[in-house]
Design a protein around this motif. Sequence first.
Motif, PDB file in Angstrom:
ATOM      1  N   ASP A   1     -13.712   6.283  44.802  1.00 59.64           N
ATOM      2  CA  ASP A   1     -13.091   6.661  46.084  1.00 59.64           C
ATOM      3  C   ASP A   1     -11.753   7.367  45.877  1.00 59.64           C
ATOM      4  OD1 ASP A   1     -15.049   5.773  47.832  1.00 59.64           O
ATOM      5  OD2 ASP A   1     -14.218   3.755  47.982  1.00 59.64           O
ATOM      6  N   VAL A   2     -10.962   6.860  44.925  1.00 62.66           N
ATOM      7  CA  VAL A   2      -9.659   7.493  44.661  1.00 62.66           C
ATOM      8  C   VAL A   2      -9.870   8.975  44.342  1.00 62.66           C
ATOM      9  CG1 VAL A   2      -7.795   7.613  42.946  1.00 62.66           C
ATOM     10  CG2 VAL A   2      -8.391   5.413  43.979  1.00 62.66           C
ATOM     11  N   ILE A   3     -10.858   9.257  43.496  1.00 67.92           N
ATOM     12  CA  ILE A   3     -11.093  10.652  43.104  1.00 67.92           C
ATOM     13  C   ILE A   3     -11.724  11.448  44.259  1.00 67.92           C
ATOM     14  CG2 ILE A   3     -12.403  12.159  41.538  1.00 67.92           C
ATOM     15  CD1 ILE A   3     -12.103   9.801  39.445  1.00 67.92           C
ATOM     16  N   CYS A   4     -12.761  10.849  44.874  1.00 65.85           N
ATOM     17  CA  CYS A   4     -13.550  11.618  45.859  1.00 65.85           C
ATOM     18  C   CYS A   4     -12.882  11.709  47.221  1.00 65.85           C
ATOM     19  CB  CYS A   4     -14.937  10.996  46.023  1.00 65.85           C
ATOM     20  SG  CYS A   4     -15.854  10.962  44.484  1.00 65.85           S
ATOM     21  N   SER A   5     -12.022  10.755  47.546  1.00 66.51           N
ATOM     22  CA  SER A   5     -11.348  10.811  48.856  1.00 66.51           C
ATOM     23  C   SER A   5      -9.858  11.095  48.714  1.00 66.51           C
ATOM     24  CB  SER A   5     -11.475   9.476  49.603  1.00 66.51           C
ATOM     25  OG  SER A   5     -12.800   9.076  49.679  1.00 66.51           O
ATOM     26  N   GLY A   6      -9.250  10.661  47.606  1.00 67.15           N
ATOM     27  CA  GLY A   6      -7.795  10.737  47.487  1.00 67.15           C
ATOM     28  C   GLY A   6      -7.282  11.912  46.689  1.00 67.15           C
ATOM     29  N   ILE A   7      -8.140  12.549  45.910  1.00 66.82           N
ATOM     30  CA  ILE A   7      -7.663  13.663  45.077  1.00 66.82           C
ATOM     31  C   ILE A   7      -8.423  14.967  45.406  1.00 66.82           C
ATOM     32  CG2 ILE A   7      -7.264  14.520  42.729  1.00 66.82           C
ATOM     33  CD1 ILE A   7      -7.050  11.620  41.774  1.00 66.82           C
ATOM     34  N   GLN A   8      -9.732  14.978  45.166  1.00 63.65           N
ATOM     35  CA  GLN A   8     -10.482  16.244  45.284  1.00 63.65           C
ATOM     36  C   GLN A   8     -10.380  16.904  46.668  1.00 63.65           C
ATOM     37  OE1 GLN A   8     -13.623  16.632  47.039  1.00 63.65           O
ATOM     38  NE2 GLN A   8     -13.802  18.804  46.473  1.00 63.65           N
ATOM     39  N   PRO A   9     -10.437  16.139  47.787  1.00 61.87           N
ATOM     40  CA  PRO A   9     -10.391  16.834  49.078  1.00 61.87           C
ATOM     41  C   PRO A   9      -9.101  17.632  49.290  1.00 61.87           C
ATOM     42  CG  PRO A   9     -11.153  14.588  49.372  1.00 61.87           C
ATOM     43  CD  PRO A   9     -10.675  14.690  47.950  1.00 61.87           C
ATOM     44  N   LEU A  10      -8.003  17.201  48.639  1.00 61.97           N
ATOM     45  CA  LEU A  10      -6.725  17.905  48.823  1.00 61.97           C
ATOM     46  C   LEU A  10      -6.681  19.231  48.075  1.00 61.97           C
ATOM     47  CD1 LEU A  10      -4.488  14.755  48.435  1.00 61.97           C
ATOM     48  CD2 LEU A  10      -4.720  16.129  50.500  1.00 61.97           C
ATOM     49  N   GLN A  11      -7.600  19.406  47.127  1.00 56.56           N
ATOM     50  CA  GLN A  11      -7.589  20.654  46.353  1.00 56.56           C
ATOM     51  C   GLN A  11      -8.852  21.478  46.576  1.00 56.56           C
ATOM     52  OE1 GLN A  11      -9.439  19.395  42.251  1.00 56.56           O
ATOM     53  NE2 GLN A  11     -10.264  20.732  43.764  1.00 56.56           N
ATOM     54  N   ASN A  12      -9.634  21.074  47.571  1.00 56.33           N
ATOM     55  CA  ASN A  12     -10.873  21.790  47.856  1.00 56.33           C
ATOM     56  C   ASN A  12     -10.573  23.233  48.296  1.00 56.33           C
ATOM     57  OD1 ASN A  12     -13.573  22.106  48.053  1.00 56.33           O
ATOM     58  ND2 ASN A  12     -13.835  20.846  49.873  1.00 56.33           N
ATOM     59  N   LEU A  13     -11.545  24.110  48.106  1.00 57.25           N
ATOM     60  CA  LEU A  13     -11.313  25.535  48.368  1.00 57.25           C
ATOM     61  C   LEU A  13     -10.771  25.800  49.772  1.00 57.25           C
ATOM     62  CD1 LEU A  13     -14.521  27.180  46.812  1.00 57.25           C
ATOM     63  CD2 LEU A  13     -12.262  26.878  45.767  1.00 57.25           C
TER      64      LEU A  13
END
Length: 225
Positions: free
Chosen positions: A104-116
């Motif tokens: 969840d940390v990666i999929c909700s807390g990190i990646q969405p903030l750097q999505n295209l």
Amino acid sequence: MSKPLLYSCWMSSCAWRVRIALHLKQIDFNVKTISILKTGEPGDQYSEEFEKINPMKYIPALEIHGHTLIESLSIINYLEEAYPKRRLLPKDIFQRTKARAISDVICSGIQPLQNLKVQKFSRPDGNLNFEWASFWISQGFSSLENILKESTGDYCVGNEITMADCCLVPQVANARRYKIEVSSYPTIARIDKALQDHEAFRKAHPSQQPDFPKEVPASFASQFK
Ligand SMILES: N[C@@H](CCC(=O)N[C@@H](CS)C(=O)NCC(=O)O)C(=O)O
């Protein structure tokens, strides 16, 4: 039964997570490429045809047993329940919760903030925003490093490969793409290295995908150094 069909793209870290899980479970699958970054035109995720597959206009999606599944973690959880052999969650309930939390940390807390689309919206000219992506991944990695220090053995949680590892490796590649010095996060770097030679992780790698370009675009060069 026809083979599952994964809507994927070599440059998508979210599709990469699912590819790793499919390979770890030894499930044979076909790939349909959705090109999410095109010069001068919208990516295929915005097509009417794909919107019917995933109304969120994101990859991945997985067609399996007559159903269309969306959201990488939900797909991985489905695979875990439907194909319990070669499990991706530890037996111990607290270890299991840790594996889910790291995912969840990666999929909700990190990646969405750097999505295209988030990067593009952050700039008036609508171009990608490297500084933005790099800032948010670095922030996330500082916290993730501390979380992993407590949970790690050989991999993210103890000595078994879990869904957290499926999420970590593609996110480390994103970090490299945005020129983050991954060695500054020694636990993250060690786990990522430990997984590179695993067969499932090798097969799922972007370079093994049918749409991987002959020449890697300059903006991705740091990811593949
Ligand atoms: N929460 C979704 C996120 C999916 C996602 O962000 N996919 C990216 C590729 S990694 C995408 O399709 N981006 C297209 C865009 O931003 O326009 C999941 O985990 O499946």
